[in-house]
Design a protein around this motif. Sequence first.
Motif, PDB file in Angstrom:
ATOM      1  N   GLY A  72       0.708  -1.179  -0.011  1.00 42.79           N
ATOM      2  CA  GLY A  72      -0.010   0.072   0.151  1.00 42.79           C
ATOM      3  C   GLY A  72       1.046   1.323  -0.042  1.00 42.79           C
ATOM      4  O   GLY A  72       0.551   2.280  -0.656  1.00 42.79           O
ATOM      5  N   SER A 250      -4.739   8.073   3.696  1.00 39.52           N
ATOM      6  CA  SER A 250      -4.819   7.812   2.213  1.00 39.52           C
ATOM      7  C   SER A 250      -4.092   6.259   1.876  1.00 39.52           C
ATOM      8  O   SER A 250      -4.664   5.387   1.226  1.00 39.52           O
ATOM      9  CB  SER A 250      -4.025   8.670   1.435  1.00 39.52           C
ATOM     10  OG  SER A 250      -4.797  10.089   1.245  1.00 39.52           O
ATOM     11  N   THR A 254      -6.145   2.999   1.161  1.00 38.10           N
ATOM     12  CA  THR A 254      -5.636   2.257  -0.464  1.00 38.10           C
ATOM     13  C   THR A 254      -4.962   0.955   0.112  1.00 38.10           C
ATOM     14  O   THR A 254      -5.220   0.016  -0.613  1.00 38.10           O
ATOM     15  CB  THR A 254      -4.606   3.189  -1.005  1.00 38.10           C
ATOM     16  OG1 THR A 254      -5.225   4.587  -1.506  1.00 38.10           O
ATOM     17  CG2 THR A 254      -4.088   2.488  -2.331  1.00 38.10           C
ATOM     18  N   ARG A 392      -3.408  -2.803  -9.606  1.00 39.46           N
ATOM     19  CA  ARG A 392      -3.065  -2.451  -8.212  1.00 39.46           C
ATOM     20  C   ARG A 392      -2.258  -1.221  -8.328  1.00 39.46           C
ATOM     21  O   ARG A 392      -2.045  -0.414  -7.458  1.00 39.46           O
ATOM     22  CB  ARG A 392      -2.185  -3.456  -7.523  1.00 39.46           C
ATOM     23  CG  ARG A 392      -2.108  -3.627  -6.188  1.00 39.46           C
ATOM     24  CD  ARG A 392      -1.349  -4.493  -5.503  1.00 39.46           C
ATOM     25  NE  ARG A 392       0.136  -4.194  -5.762  1.00 39.46           N
ATOM     26  CZ  ARG A 392       1.130  -4.704  -5.216  1.00 39.46           C
ATOM     27  NH1 ARG A 392       1.028  -5.688  -4.443  1.00 39.46           N
ATOM     28  NH2 ARG A 392       2.439  -4.173  -5.276  1.00 39.46           N
ATOM     29  N   GLY A 395      -4.033   2.221  -7.549  1.00 39.41           N
ATOM     30  CA  GLY A 395      -4.560   1.966  -6.542  1.00 39.41           C
ATOM     31  C   GLY A 395      -6.146   1.488  -6.295  1.00 39.41           C
ATOM     32  O   GLY A 395      -6.671   1.753  -5.113  1.00 39.41           O
ATOM     33  N   LYS A 396      -6.355   0.698  -7.221  1.00 39.59           N
ATOM     34  CA  LYS A 396      -7.561   0.118  -7.338  1.00 39.59           C
ATOM     35  C   LYS A 396      -7.647  -1.180  -6.323  1.00 39.59           C
ATOM     36  O   LYS A 396      -7.641  -2.586  -6.931  1.00 39.59           O
ATOM     37  CB  LYS A 396      -8.040  -0.357  -8.598  1.00 39.59           C
ATOM     38  CG  LYS A 396      -8.795   0.826  -9.473  1.00 39.59           C
ATOM     39  CD  LYS A 396      -9.862   1.427  -9.109  1.00 39.59           C
ATOM     40  CE  LYS A 396     -10.175   2.538  -9.757  1.00 39.59           C
ATOM     41  NZ  LYS A 396     -11.455   3.352  -9.037  1.00 39.59           N
ATOM     42  N   THR A 397      -7.408  -0.982  -4.967  1.00 40.99           N
ATOM     43  CA  THR A 397      -6.772  -2.133  -4.310  1.00 40.99           C
ATOM     44  C   THR A 397      -8.205  -3.112  -3.777  1.00 40.99           C
ATOM     45  O   THR A 397      -7.956  -4.082  -3.690  1.00 40.99           O
ATOM     46  CB  THR A 397      -6.290  -1.704  -3.032  1.00 40.99           C
ATOM     47  OG1 THR A 397      -7.053  -0.473  -2.341  1.00 40.99           O
ATOM     48  CG2 THR A 397      -4.868  -1.311  -3.435  1.00 40.99           C
ATOM     49  N   LEU A 458      -2.018   8.686  -7.645  1.00 36.67           N
ATOM     50  CA  LEU A 458      -2.400   8.771  -6.215  1.00 36.67           C
ATOM     51  C   LEU A 458      -2.027  10.012  -5.318  1.00 36.67           C
ATOM     52  O   LEU A 458      -2.172  10.413  -4.315  1.00 36.67           O
ATOM     53  CB  LEU A 458      -2.174   7.539  -5.600  1.00 36.67           C
ATOM     54  CG  LEU A 458      -2.463   5.899  -5.911  1.00 36.67           C
ATOM     55  CD1 LEU A 458      -1.788   5.027  -5.243  1.00 36.67           C
ATOM     56  CD2 LEU A 458      -4.155   5.978  -5.452  1.00 36.67           C
TER      57      LEU A 458
END
Length: 462
Positions: A72, A250, A254, A392, A395-397, A458
């Motif tokens: 992350g 953040s 994330t 990933r 940030g599309k975790t 991000l």
Amino acid sequence: MNLKQFIGNRSFYRSLLAVAVPIIIQNSITNFISLLDNVMVGQIGTEQMSGVSIVNQLLFVFNLCIFGALSGAGLFGAQFFGNKEYENLRHTFRYKVIISLVICAGAIGLFLVAGEPLISLYLHEGGETGDLALTLHYAKKYLAVSLFGLFPFTVTQIYASSLREVKHTVPPMTAGIIGVCVNLSLNYVLIFGKFGVPALGVEGAALATVIARFVECICVVVWTHLHTKECPFIVGVYRSFRIPRELVRSITITGTPLLLNETLWAAGQAMLLQCYSVRGIATVSAMNISGIAFNTFSVLYFSMGTTIAILIGHRLGEGEREKAMDDAKKMIAFSTLLGIISGILIAICSLFFPNLYNTTDEVRALASSFIITVAVSAPIQAILNASYFTLRSGGKTLLTFLFDSAYVWCFTIPLSFCMINFTTLPVEWVYFICYNSDIIRCIIGIVLVGRGIWLNDLTKKH
């Protein structure tokens, strides 16, 4: 379809390989030494090999938990570096230190309290191979020593991940090579009792790994602090552990799905092994042999995941969304090619690899079958791995969580459990069906990457 969009020019592959090759070399050497380590333990008996395999499966959950915790912050670190924001890069390093050491302490406590019950989950009667009480005995001895290696492993990963994010992939590779050479040398001495040292068996294997972990850790840490010009983020990093609240928020928002995903995915793999272990200790031993063969050659395409995360992260940090999409297509295509090559190498491995172990014919036959299965699936796994890291990187975790570990727990594990417990299918066929069911995820991953929903910067708000 224009195939040229999946093929890069010479400059593209030069940049790609500059990052990928050191990672591949480091992982290849590490996995090769693990192979030799595993074969050495396999020479002293099936119970010893099975006990070590079970403990390593449990430690694998810890390793992936650390990897998830670092990932992350790593997403932000790669993009901060692309945007040349070194103070925020320093903050991400501090975040890594705090969360990783907390996880390390928790894991040590868990294994001390519940190590034996966790090992016992994998011990079932079935087949003609193995003494369960003896397997438990060796597993406990191996775990007791291995726990001392968790701290240096954690520190190494904190530093190595940050170095890779700033494009210094060679120092972690060099430290890894030194560590595995130490591990290999000590394995030979401590497992078999050479040069006047008593033969320690599985405890010797664990002790060799622990010492190698400390050596690797010292190399990475010392190099980083001696090269502050190349690593400006390390200057003053320990003067304060203050991290801006908004950045903590953040990274946590994330990164938490990533942490959960890696932990649950690794736990899912451990659960799958537990499902298969119902068919007997021979299955556990065979899957250990198959897993080592797989790890040795799949490193070609698995290393591309880290490379994709770094390079795409830099593109997104620089604001080059279209270039990021273009690079992603080419890197996924290149990963697929590496998957095909890996599959061929793994298939060849099935012809001789099980014979390297001092075990029964039952275990060898099962291992050969399992190795063929992972060989057939290698291209699918390559696409999956590349798609996962592409999604990933932006940030599309939460999406990757659903795509990865949620799929394993909601589909693969129930499928394995039902087929193992409610059918009479041979375990080889159960494994083949369940392992190759990942083709569904493969298709989903390709569609999600193609839609470009992962193209996010991000770092803007920070």
